[in-house]
Design a protein around this motif. Structure first.
Motif, PDB file in Angstrom:
ATOM      1  N   ILE B 229      80.562  38.681  38.199  1.00 37.82           N
ATOM      2  CA  ILE B 229      79.722  39.318  39.207  1.00 37.82           C
ATOM      3  C   ILE B 229      79.065  38.235  40.038  1.00 37.82           C
ATOM      4  N   ASN B 230      79.160  38.408  41.348  1.00 37.83           N
ATOM      5  CA  ASN B 230      78.578  37.418  42.241  1.00 37.83           C
ATOM      6  C   ASN B 230      78.171  38.129  43.522  1.00 37.83           C
ATOM      7  N   GLY B 231      77.711  37.386  44.505  1.00 37.82           N
ATOM      8  CA  GLY B 231      77.287  38.033  45.742  1.00 37.82           C
ATOM      9  C   GLY B 231      76.806  37.026  46.755  1.00 37.82           C
ATOM     10  N   PHE B 232      76.208  37.526  47.798  1.00 37.74           N
ATOM     11  CA  PHE B 232      75.840  36.696  48.936  1.00 37.74           C
ATOM     12  C   PHE B 232      74.350  36.405  48.992  1.00 37.74           C
ATOM     13  N   SER B 233      73.569  37.101  48.169  1.00 39.72           N
ATOM     14  CA  SER B 233      72.121  37.072  48.306  1.00 39.72           C
ATOM     15  C   SER B 233      71.527  35.682  48.139  1.00 39.72           C
ATOM     16  N   LYS B 234      71.877  34.999  47.077  1.00 38.76           N
ATOM     17  CA  LYS B 234      71.167  33.760  46.750  1.00 38.76           C
ATOM     18  C   LYS B 234      71.776  32.569  47.474  1.00 38.76           C
ATOM     19  N   GLY B 235      73.063  32.311  47.244  1.00 36.89           N
ATOM     20  CA  GLY B 235      73.689  31.133  47.827  1.00 36.89           C
ATOM     21  C   GLY B 235      73.683  31.150  49.346  1.00 36.89           C
TER      22      GLY B 235
END
Lengths: 162, 389
Positions: B229-235
């Motif tokens: 699971i990953n996403g765009f929010s933090k990085g």
């Protein structure tokens, strides 16, 4: 990335950082940072530490102009000698050699329209190698050195988030 | 009137952070070290792509699993950054933030009575999601002496014959801990041996310092038993766009997509277009932001140690997790007193599970000036409360 570049990138955004703070933030010793800064100052890699000021918000009147200058380059010296003759004037903020329709871009800071006009007609235009000038006055500054002058970005985040 | 509510929902404790949020909200002039999101705005070229998609009338639904081009860019990204390879069409699902992906994965896999191992302290959503599926959350207390990493020994001790899933939340919110390749190798071997499925929440994967993130899915025998699971929010500093994704074995992704299809339909369309740009041309922005966090990370760790608050060096996310046991207060007492006396909002470690007791989560996703000011006040507070002992 070398220590020199890492120091420069940090100072480029904030010249107020002390050597001790830089050392902590870059994970280096304070002595190494101090030595590196001194070396770069001596080699004119770091040329100064001016402050970014929006004079429009102060009582001091200030006019900035950008002057396009066409000149005759000199044999063996190119544009350097005429550029040097121009940049010695204290009111000159910056001088760049440009590609394109004109040769030198001269950024001028004066106290009034009249002072700028006097500089152009009295000092700049009469120089032998200067063929023509075109003066543009800056009406409003929005951004300088990568920083917006007009608005401050507020922290709009909630105070606490998971 | 009959009771309209589901007792399973009523029984869930409200997020610990919520309670503290309410107190902080009353204080107008507090300065905060309490956020769990980047201080950067989304890089402009990414925002501009979102704006452009609106100008182009991209205002409709997309396919349930997300735009094919975005899924392709996501798999390219995972491949280029972590050496993972997934089929964009069959093994990739675009979700509304990483949080939705966590919920979907748990709902798609956990049956009543299944045990789900959750190492704590950790992000707040795993446990309630497991409870809602009538699974049984089994907590492992991560320890300071292990630098809050999951050890093989602790994992083995938590496994029973009902254990089905291991949640692996690294780089970790709230501790900033990361798992090295050596740590993960041991965990992976146990997962294969005990036939566990891993829910690997890698939302902070781009924010590691001095070492590159390693995904457990890249170990032998793990790809077929891992949901990444990953996403765009933090990085990529895109929290408000609400966009994340899950990659994993085709059959699990298919079932997750089914729930997503009925519950959500699809992730926001303009966010998906912006995210394509983030995946294609965003690596440099991330490197710039990482570098900036790293400087602030070193600064905060240095300041905390200098004022005598012990903390291990965190190599991931944007949090430092100092220990405040010496003051004889609970984390919540400490945080509340600090707020009242010095007007600094810091989240108590217990907001992320009982094993966060004795710690605070300090976020360094703030300007250096803000960090200096807040840590200056924290220093005064520690000095005053040490003297009073």
């Amino acid at each position: 990335m070398g220590l020199d570049t890492r120091i420069l990138e940090s100072l480029d955004k904030n010249a107020k950082l002390t050597a001790a703070e830089l050392a902590v933030m870059l994970g280096e010793s304070e002595a190494a940072v101090t030595a590196e800064i001194r070396r770069m100052e001596e080699e004119l890699i770091i040329c100064g530490y001016p402050t970014l000021i929006d004079w429009d918000k102060t009582e001091k009147h200030c006019v900035t102009a950008m002057i396009e200058v066409k000149v005759t380059p000199q044999r063996g010296k190119g544009f350097d000698e005429i550029a040097e003759r121009i940049y010695q004037f204290e009111e000159v903020e910056a001088v760049y050699l440009m590609s394109g329709g004109f040769d030198l871009c001269v950024m001028l800071k004066g106290t009034s329209l009249k002072s700028v006009a006097e500089f152009v007609s009295g000092k700049l235009a009469p120089m032998e190698s200067v063929l023509s000038t075109a003066t543009h006055f800056v009406l409003k500054k929005y951004k300088e050195h990568g920083l917006p002058l007009v608005t401050r970005t507020e922290d709009e985040r909630m105070l606490i988030t998971p | 009137m009959r009771n309209p509510l589901n007792p399973a929902v009523v029984g869930i404790k409200p997020s610990g952070i919520r309670k503290f949020f309410d107190i902080v909200h009353e204080m107008k002039d507090a300065i905060s070290l309490g956020v769990g999101e980047p201080d950067f705005a989304t890089p402009y070229h990414i925002r501009e792509e979102g704006i452009y998609s609106l100008e182009q009338s991209k205002t409709h639904y997309t396919g349930n699993a997300g735009l094919p081009e975005l899924r392709k860019e996501i798999t390219n990204f995972l491949n280029r950054r972590y050496g993972l390879s997934y089929d964009p069409m069959k093994e990739t699902l675009v979700t509304v933030g990483g949080s939705e992906a966590i919920d979907l994965a748990i709902r798609a896999m956990v049956c009543p009575g299944d045990e789900v191992i959750i190492p704590q302290p950790c992000y707040v959503s795993y446990e309630p999601c497991v409870i809602l599926t009538q699974g049984i959350p089994v907590t492992i207390c991560l320890k300071e002496e292990d630098e809050f990493r999951l050890t093989a020994k602790d994992l083995r001790a938590a496994i029973t014959d009902k254990t089905k899933i291991l949640v692996l939340p690294f780089p970790n919110n709230p501790t900033g801990a990361v798992m090295t390749a050596d740590d993960l190798k041991e965990i992976a071997e146990i997962c294969v041996e005990k036939d566990l499925i891993v829910l690997s929440d890698e939302i902070y994967s781009e924010l590691t310092y001095g070492m590159k993130h390693v995904s457990i899915a890249s170990f032998p025998g793990m790809r077929e038993r891992t949901i990444v699971i990953n996403g765009f929010s933090k990085g990529h500093a895109m929290t408000g766009w609400r966009l994340g994704y899950a990659c994993g074995p085709e059959e699990i992704i298919r079932q997750m997509t089914k729930i997503h299809q009925f519950a959500i339909m699809c992730a926001p369309t303009m966010s998906q277009y912006a995210a394509i740009e983030a995946m294609k041309n965003g690596d440099e922005d991330v490197a710039m932001m990482r570098d900036s966090y790293d400087k602030r990370r070193r600064f905060v760790v240095h300041e905390l140690r200098d004022m005598g608050l012990p903390c291990f060096e965190p190599y991931g996310a944007f949090y430092v997790f100092p220990c405040i046991r010496e003051f004889g207060m609970t984390s919540e007492e400490f945080a509340t007193k600090l707020l009242m006396e010095q007007k600094v909002a810091i989240v108590p470690g217990t907001a992320f599970g009982d094993c966060g007791e004795g710690f605070l989560r300090i976020s360094y996703a703030y300007s250096l000036e803000n960090l200096k000011k807040a840590l200056g006040r924290l220093r005064v507070f520690t000095e005053q409360h040490r003297k009073n002992d």
